[in-house]
Scaffold this active site. Structure first.
Site, PDB file in Angstrom:
ATOM      1  CD  GLN A 630     -14.986  12.254  80.831  1.00 28.18           C
ATOM      2  OE1 GLN A 630     -14.809  11.961  82.002  1.00 28.18           O
ATOM      3  NE2 GLN A 630     -13.988  12.394  79.981  1.00 28.18           N
ATOM      4  CG  LEU A 631     -14.868  18.976  78.977  1.00 29.24           C
ATOM      5  CD1 LEU A 631     -15.301  20.165  79.829  1.00 29.24           C
ATOM      6  CD2 LEU A 631     -13.460  19.199  78.421  1.00 29.24           C
ATOM      7  CG  HIS A 632     -21.049  17.102  78.940  1.00 28.14           C
ATOM      8  ND1 HIS A 632     -20.712  16.853  80.259  1.00 28.14           N
ATOM      9  CD2 HIS A 632     -22.243  17.763  78.994  1.00 28.14           C
ATOM     10  CE1 HIS A 632     -21.643  17.337  81.056  1.00 28.14           C
ATOM     11  NE2 HIS A 632     -22.577  17.901  80.321  1.00 28.14           N
ATOM     12  CG  LEU A 633     -19.359  21.487  72.700  1.00 27.37           C
ATOM     13  CD1 LEU A 633     -19.103  22.852  73.314  1.00 27.37           C
ATOM     14  CD2 LEU A 633     -18.587  21.325  71.384  1.00 27.37           C
TER      15      LEU A 633
END
Length: 735
Positions: A630-633
């Site tokens: 899951q794309l996470h910053l």
């Protein structure tokens, strides 16, 4: 190097003192097998004068070269002393120069410490202050790489005596033997500690059979019988038995097929030929066709066709047809046994198994499907349900197996791939009524989906043994800078990089970036990377934030939470709530608004924390290759003051080009439609301060340095808003 000559004066002196011949003992074993301890225990009490030649210390207490070891050994032997050659010496080539070093005036012995890989790894990661600095987590990868090169010694290499130790009891017996060896005494020649030449292979060492085929084995696809290997394993070895012959003991021919124990391996049954009554001739043609298509793309990964019956017709047909195609028998072979007990009963480690399932993806029926669901326990059904509710014919779906499953803990299976083939049985749903044109098309699609799913798993295992190490030793590893010396030692032993890694890179390029199962359970959609069960936590949080208590902000677009294992005083994550965005590689121009939203939310939280503590400095960015789905910053303070920051991977993932600044990612996606990604090899670079860029040998020393370093941040970090700090700070220094 020419054989060493001991001068006549030295010989006369030895005779006058009543001494026997000097002995050169070449120790053979992986790091952690106990070679140095062996030397130490013998030399403490032996009355024979011994010299230990260790490559880790030969250079005035530092690591040296093989040439220095040869020179040191020759010097000690000329003085009438006996020597231990304390190197790994895992293959014949590494040992050859030492054997050639001496003539008949010196006894040449080999002691092979052939202990289980798990024991060697466990010792290596736990030890401290190792002479070669091969310790901590990096040792696991080094040991596994080196064992792939292992080749037990043979008398015909030129040894007078060989002792093979396969457990700690054997090792203690060998220590006692050499401790008791007096200056004028001689040990009997021969091969000790392994079975007679007519004995069968010991199950416990099947994992580490030599790559070279034993005598009598053909180059064609082999059929390995589980019953045979079980009966072979039941015979006790006689560690005191001396082999009269100078020939190497012959092992059973199973070695031809199962010599790459550490390679990713898929075990699969014949699809549709049992309960679905598909024609065996046609099925065998398709199996061989698809194996031939994929096998050379998989590097050292292996495909194994499994059947319970010793007289299986499908196995016989496939073996014969694969042999006609000259398919490499080390990469594809057949195996007779229970697919749910391949390791515990057959010694064959397969980290992935295929299940010939039903369209409902439910337990029941009979055969392989019932057996796998039963052996895996409820965990498999739950994990499968989370991935998909049904499966179309010709499709496959990868299911990461939870660690709570008995198949995971007992057999080492990390993934099950459900695959559904065509049905020719009128008693089962979706019968094709003998339409073999359509049936063969579906069966080809099924095997392609199956092998693509396996390819996606192989792709996640580009770092050898990472998953195996986490499974076996559970816990965070310490990748200290000192392990570089261990890597250098591995290079001296000529095992820097396995063929699997070399071939795998071209394989990934050939299949493309997204192969495998759909991340959202849509089995007919775009294929994606397979993620381990532990790596799904962020995805679950993003999709179902109401189930989690650690959420600090939630909207339709993003979820914000504190990192569970923060690498600094303040470290939190901004998660995208969009299906199909597993990682930065998935981002396209259509996601630009979402990226800006994530950056805005991260910036808001950084500024909030700065209002509470203006001494902090923040950086916002993404990992090029994340470990969690899951794309996470990442929004992380630049103090890096955290007990969870433990190793080189941790540090370099935030302080190297591997960490992509959010502002740069937004610019790149806006202009080019995608972000620039950096290779994971960057993580192995040396440890450097993120301010002054000074180099440091390990994490503890680096932490001491950064706690007091007041140097300004590098100029590139002070540009384009890459760093966020309070207005009261000097913007030119960031301090």
């Amino acid at each position: 190097m020419e054989a060493m000559e001991i001068d006549s004066a030295g010989k006369d002196e030895a005779k006058e003192e009543g001494k026997g011949k000097p002995v050169m003992v070449i120790l053979i074993g992986a790091p952690g097998s106990g070679k140095s301890t062996f030397c130490d225990l013998v030399m403490r009490v032996s009355t024979r004068p011994w010299v230990r030649i260790c490559q880790d210390t030969i250079g005035n207490g530092k690591a040296g070269t093989k040439k220095q070891c040869l020179t040191g050994a020759a010097s000690a032997l000329k003085e009438g002393k006996s020597v231990f050659i304390d190197r790994c010496n895992l293959d014949r080539e590494q040992r050859a120069d030492f054997v050639k070093l001496v003539g008949p005036e010196v006894e040449k012995h080999a002691v092979a410490l052939d202990l289980p890989a798990k024991l060697c790894i466990s010792r290596s990661i736990k030890r401290t202050e190792h002479e070669g600095n091969l310790q901590g987590g990096k040792a696991a990868a080094v040991v596994n790489r080196m064992l792939q090169k292992k080749e037990l010694p043979k008398l015909n290499e030129g040894y007078d005596r060989i002792t093979v130790c396969q457990d700690e009891k054997d090792v203690q017996g060998a220590i006692n033997t050499y401790t008791a060896l007096g200056p004028s005494e001689k040990l009997p020649p021969g091969f000790f500690g392994q079975k007679k030449s007519d004995a069968k292979v010991q199950l416990g060492i099947m994992k580490f059979l030599k790559k070279k085929d034993p005598p009598g084995c053909s180059d064609t696809v082999m059929n390995v019988s589980l019953e045979n290997t079980q009966s072979h394993a039941t015979k006790e070895k006689d560690s005191n038995q001396v082999l009269e012959s100078c020939e190497e003991p012959k092992m059973a021919c199973v070695g031809s097929s199962i010599s790459f124990e550490n390679s990713p391996t898929l075990a699969f049954p014949s699809i549709s030929t049992a309960d679905f009554h598909f024609n065996l001739e046609k099925a065998s043609d398709i199996i061989v066709e698809k194996v031939e298509e994929y096998v050379n793309k998989l590097g050292n990964a292996r495909l194994v066709l499994v059947d319970l019956s010793q007289n299986s017709k499908i196995l016989s047909l496939v073996r014969a047809k694969a042999a006609e195609k000259n398919i490499d028998s080390k990469k594809f072979f057949t195996f007779v046994g229970n697919i749910t007990k391949l390791y515990s009963e057959g010694g064959l480690h397969c980290n992935v198994i295929a299940n010939a399932t039903n369209w409902r993806l439910k337990p029941g029926g009979g055969g392989v499907n019932a057996a796998i669901f039963s052996a895996a326990g409820p965990a498999l059904e739950t994990a499968t349900k989370a991935k998909a509710g049904s499966l179309n014919s010709g499709k496959a779906i990868v299911v990461p197996l939870p660690s709570s499953s008995p198949l995971f803990s007992g057999e080492g299976v990390t993934h099950v791939i459900h695959v559904l083939g065509p049905n020719m049985n009128p008693q089962r749903p979706n019968c094709l009524n003998n339409d073999y044109v359509k049936g063969c098309k579906i069966l080809r699609e099924a095997y392609s989906s199956l092998f693509d799913g396996f390819a996606s798993i192989v792709r996640t295992q580009e770092e050898p043994c990472k998953d195996k190490f986490e499974k076996e030793f559970k816990g965070e590893v310490q990748l200290e800078q000192g392990s570089r010396s261990g890597d250098q030692k591995a290079k001296r032993e000529a095992v820097c990089e396995t063929d699997m890694n070399k071939k795998f890179k071209s394989f990934v390029k050939e299949l493309g970036p997204n192969v495998g199962s759909s991340g959202d359970g849509n089995t007919g959609g775009q294929s994606r990377k397979a993620w381990g069960s532990w790596a799904q936590a962020l995805y679950d949080t993003a999709m179902h934030p109401e189930r989690h208590k650690n959420i600090i902000e939630m909207s339709d677009d993003v979820v914000v939470l504190n990192d569970l294992y923060p690498k600094a005083q303040k470290h939190f994550l901004v998660l995208a709530r969009v299906e199909g965005l597993d990682r930065l590689e998935d981002v396209k121009k259509e996601h630009l608004t979402l990226l800006k939203t994530m950056h805005s939310v991260g910036l808001k939280w950084a500024e909030k924390l700065l209002s509470e503590n203006n001494s902090l400095t923040f950086r916002l960015g993404y990992h090029s290759v994340p470990s969690m789905r899951q794309l996470h910053l990442h929004v992380i303070s630049q103090d890096f003051d955290s007990n969870h920051l433990k190793n080189k991977n941790h540090w370099n993932s935030f302080n190297s080009p591997f960490f992509r600044d959010s502002v740069d990612v937004i610019d790149e996606v806006s202009q080019n439609g995608k972000a620039i990604l950096k290779d994971e090899n960057i993580l192995s670079m040396e440890l450097r301060c993120h301010r002054c860029r000074s180099a440091h040998p390990n994490i503890p020393r680096l932490k001491v340095h950064i706690s007091s370093c007041q140097a300004p941040f590098p100029a590139f970090l002070l540009q384009n808003g890459r760093l966020v700090f309070s207005e009261s700070k000097d913007a030119n220094r960031g301090v």
